[in-house]
Design a protein around this motif. Sequence first.
Motif, PDB file in Angstrom:
ATOM      1  N   ALA A  22      53.827 -25.398  17.639  1.00  0.00           N
ATOM      2  CA  ALA A  22      53.251 -25.369  19.051  1.00  0.00           C
ATOM      3  C   ALA A  22      52.139 -26.416  19.300  1.00  0.00           C
ATOM      4  O   ALA A  22      52.116 -26.750  20.432  1.00  0.00           O
ATOM      5  N   VAL A  23      51.462 -26.501  18.401  1.00  0.00           N
ATOM      6  CA  VAL A  23      50.295 -27.364  18.625  1.00  0.00           C
ATOM      7  C   VAL A  23      50.546 -29.032  18.710  1.00  0.00           C
ATOM      8  O   VAL A  23      51.348 -29.189  17.772  1.00  0.00           O
ATOM      9  N   ARG A  24      50.400 -29.558  19.986  1.00  0.00           N
ATOM     10  CA  ARG A  24      50.814 -30.699  20.024  1.00  0.00           C
ATOM     11  C   ARG A  24      49.710 -31.837  20.038  1.00  0.00           C
ATOM     12  O   ARG A  24      49.845 -33.068  19.920  1.00  0.00           O
ATOM     13  N   ALA A  25      48.429 -31.431  20.079  1.00  0.00           N
ATOM     14  CA  ALA A  25      47.292 -32.192  19.883  1.00  0.00           C
ATOM     15  C   ALA A  25      46.056 -31.448  19.356  1.00  0.00           C
ATOM     16  O   ALA A  25      45.899 -30.408  19.888  1.00  0.00           O
ATOM     17  N   VAL A  26      44.893 -32.169  18.747  1.00  0.00           N
ATOM     18  CA  VAL A  26      43.642 -31.628  18.277  1.00  0.00           C
ATOM     19  C   VAL A  26      42.416 -32.361  18.826  1.00  0.00           C
ATOM     20  O   VAL A  26      42.432 -33.397  18.415  1.00  0.00           O
ATOM     21  N   ALA A  27      41.607 -31.895  19.449  1.00  0.00           N
ATOM     22  CA  ALA A  27      40.265 -32.597  19.535  1.00  0.00           C
ATOM     23  C   ALA A  27      39.283 -31.808  18.976  1.00  0.00           C
ATOM     24  O   ALA A  27      39.182 -30.331  19.323  1.00  0.00           O
ATOM     25  N   GLU A  28      38.695 -32.371  17.822  1.00  0.00           N
ATOM     26  CA  GLU A  28      37.617 -31.501  17.219  1.00  0.00           C
ATOM     27  C   GLU A  28      36.208 -32.186  17.056  1.00  0.00           C
ATOM     28  O   GLU A  28      36.170 -33.334  16.937  1.00  0.00           O
ATOM     29  N   ASP A  29      35.321 -31.356  17.392  1.00  0.00           N
ATOM     30  CA  ASP A  29      34.032 -32.046  17.563  1.00  0.00           C
ATOM     31  C   ASP A  29      32.937 -31.333  16.439  1.00  0.00           C
ATOM     32  O   ASP A  29      32.881 -30.143  16.313  1.00  0.00           O
ATOM     33  N   SER A  30      32.556 -32.142  15.504  1.00  0.00           N
ATOM     34  CA  SER A  30      31.575 -31.640  14.447  1.00  0.00           C
ATOM     35  C   SER A  30      32.042 -30.852  13.405  1.00  0.00           C
ATOM     36  O   SER A  30      31.222 -30.005  12.777  1.00  0.00           O
ATOM     37  N   GLY A  31      33.311 -31.000  13.120  1.00  0.00           N
ATOM     38  CA  GLY A  31      34.062 -30.129  12.207  1.00  0.00           C
ATOM     39  C   GLY A  31      33.628 -30.574  10.847  1.00  0.00           C
ATOM     40  O   GLY A  31      33.524 -31.854  10.686  1.00  0.00           O
ATOM     41  N   TYR A  32      34.102 -29.747   9.752  1.00  0.00           N
ATOM     42  CA  TYR A  32      33.985 -30.364   8.276  1.00  0.00           C
ATOM     43  C   TYR A  32      35.373 -30.569   7.779  1.00  0.00           C
ATOM     44  O   TYR A  32      36.240 -30.023   8.307  1.00  0.00           O
ATOM     45  N   ALA A  33      35.006 -31.316   6.693  1.00  0.00           N
ATOM     46  CA  ALA A  33      36.352 -31.720   6.079  1.00  0.00           C
ATOM     47  C   ALA A  33      36.407 -30.826   4.821  1.00  0.00           C
ATOM     48  O   ALA A  33      37.614 -30.397   4.682  1.00  0.00           O
ATOM     49  N   ASP A  34      35.433 -30.311   4.323  1.00  0.00           N
ATOM     50  CA  ASP A  34      35.773 -29.608   3.163  1.00  0.00           C
ATOM     51  C   ASP A  34      34.428 -28.321   2.923  1.00  0.00           C
ATOM     52  O   ASP A  34      33.365 -28.612   3.071  1.00  0.00           O
ATOM     53  N   LEU A  35      35.005 -27.179   3.364  1.00  0.00           N
ATOM     54  CA  LEU A  35      33.941 -26.347   3.366  1.00  0.00           C
ATOM     55  C   LEU A  35      33.146 -25.849   2.005  1.00  0.00           C
ATOM     56  O   LEU A  35      32.004 -25.787   1.917  1.00  0.00           O
ATOM     57  N   GLY A  36      33.751 -26.235   0.699  1.00  0.00           N
ATOM     58  CA  GLY A  36      33.072 -26.177  -0.619  1.00  0.00           C
ATOM     59  C   GLY A  36      31.839 -27.051  -0.514  1.00  0.00           C
ATOM     60  O   GLY A  36      30.734 -26.891  -1.067  1.00  0.00           O
ATOM     61  N   ASP A  37      32.184 -28.529  -0.002  1.00  0.00           N
ATOM     62  CA  ASP A  37      31.241 -29.370  -0.071  1.00  0.00           C
ATOM     63  C   ASP A  37      29.926 -29.035   0.747  1.00  0.00           C
ATOM     64  O   ASP A  37      28.821 -29.312   0.475  1.00  0.00           O
ATOM     65  N   LEU A  38      30.292 -28.372   1.717  1.00  0.00           N
ATOM     66  CA  LEU A  38      29.334 -28.310   2.921  1.00  0.00           C
ATOM     67  C   LEU A  38      28.518 -26.999   2.506  1.00  0.00           C
ATOM     68  O   LEU A  38      27.262 -26.896   2.493  1.00  0.00           O
ATOM     69  N   ILE A  39      29.057 -25.971   2.063  1.00  0.00           N
ATOM     70  CA  ILE A  39      28.160 -24.883   1.399  1.00  0.00           C
ATOM     71  C   ILE A  39      27.390 -25.211   0.151  1.00  0.00           C
ATOM     72  O   ILE A  39      26.305 -24.794  -0.026  1.00  0.00           O
ATOM     73  N   GLU A  40      27.848 -26.238  -0.589  1.00  0.00           N
ATOM     74  CA  GLU A  40      27.141 -26.639  -1.886  1.00  0.00           C
ATOM     75  C   GLU A  40      25.836 -27.154  -1.347  1.00  0.00           C
ATOM     76  O   GLU A  40      24.756 -27.202  -2.030  1.00  0.00           O
TER      77      GLU A  40
END
Length: 149
Positions: A22-40
């Motif tokens: 049902a999702v037809r579009a996404v606008a994301e602001d400041s999201g991460y690509a890979d949580l593992g990389d971020l938590i490291e």
Amino acid sequence: MSLVGFSMGGATALLTAIDEPAVRAVAEDSGYADLGDLIEVEAPKASGLPPFFTPGMALAVRALIGVDLYAIRPVDGMPHLAAAGVPVLFVHGETDTYVPLVNARRLATSYGPRAETLFVPGAGHVESHLKSPATYDAALLAFLARSAH
């Protein structure tokens, strides 16, 4: 339906869109690509513990609540969204030190040539609208209008 999310909500919007037709579009602001990389990077800062403790903390999270933090990788789903024709707008502050700009670049690259981006100079984490409200509003409204069709 269109999803708009900020930071972890941006990553969540991307992950939701992968499995929700049902999702037809996404606008994301400041999201991460890979949580593992971020938590490291971020877990040692937040905990004050040396980086070699991070995998053990992630393993404890998995044992306690059954979530593998290293498996939360919105970047892996971007080719699926692109193939499904779900437009995505990646917004990110160029001086974000919490979730660095490289995350948005990785997401957009994984999505492919139809990725739309707005990278805001001088904006930190979830500060793009604060730094450039007119540009931000115009980009978001135009994206959502194009995506409604």
